[in-house]
Design an enzyme around this catalytic site. Sequence first.
Site: not given
Ligand code: HMG
Ligand code: MG
Length: 303
Positions: A15-16, A207, A209, A240, A249
Amino acid sequence: MKYPSKVKLVDVGPRDGLQNEKEPVPAAVKIELVHRLQDAGLTEVEVTSFVSPKWVPQMADAAQVMAGIRRKPGVRYSVLTPNMKGFEAALASRPDEIVVFAAASEAFSQRNINCSIADSMERFAPVVAAARAKGIYTRGAVSVAVGCPYQGEVSPDGVELVARLMKQIGVQHLGVADTIGTGTPRKVQAAMEAALRHYALDDISGHFHDTYGQALPNTLACLEMGIWQYDASVAGLGGCPYAKGATGNVATEDVVYMLHGMGIDTGIDLDLLVDAGKYISDFLGRRPNSRAATALLNKRVAA
Ligand code: HMG
Ligand code: MG
């Protein structure tokens, strides 16, 4: 000093590790990576994210990857679910654990999940309630716990706030994340102390990086506090998409090498883990980003 005798590692490589890869990685390769990790003795794998494919195209095959995994008894599979849409999509793939992810800075919250910290909790609350009603374990990640690419330094108060809010909505486990790897041991300990105000020692993980090469000392500093659960990424994969310049990480191989050298049990076979890291690194056309893996691979060539 008394270190824990056992450490649980969650490999977040699929995933990450892969979420930031520009070229698509086929689902079959992701599935094979999960299989190799579980064969190496990992008992927890963070497999994928049910997020918007427009935001993170690499995770668009989440359902396919989850459906393709040969489940090994005793292994737990987690997925990221930022909202009800993601949770509902994830349900069919029977995750053992779901992860909601918030940030300790408002700026990162906006960039990563497009809403404020307070709004993110409103989105997470029904996800956590629905997961718990179905017996699915819930974890919360606190990103940018020590430093933020947009805001700079993050104080432990930011972590304390998110930990408190996560606890209020019923999240069972808290992962404290140094997203951009700027943290150093005392700062990371302060972030952990803030998290410990709301979560028990057994319900907290680190966690880290490794952007600045601090992830191993940060892990050691947390081991000194008794924290025994960590995320790591095989071959040091990752980053990310919303933390530009941040690298992966800490490599799982490096953590395992350190822990085994300290006499701390992980249940992981380091040689098989190195093979898993080499498998995905070969696919990506680069060498594993792990000092221990590089040394062990060089030793094999020399033997
Ligand atoms: P948004 O645009 O604010 O959401 O995104 P919305 O509710 O307004 O929806 C907009 C569109 O997205 C719509 O589609 C929804 O259906 C679709 P459209 O009508 O435009 O065709 N949608 C989705 N589609 C699939 N799956 C979903 C989903 N939700 C809405 N779940 C949202 C909000 C959170 C979805 C968006 O900002 C997003 O997907 N962000 C991705 C964030 C991400 O994955 N970041 C990386 C992971 S976190 C990380 O790496 C950190 C971590 O490792 C810890 C660390 O190191 O810090 C965990
Ligand atoms: Mg991370």
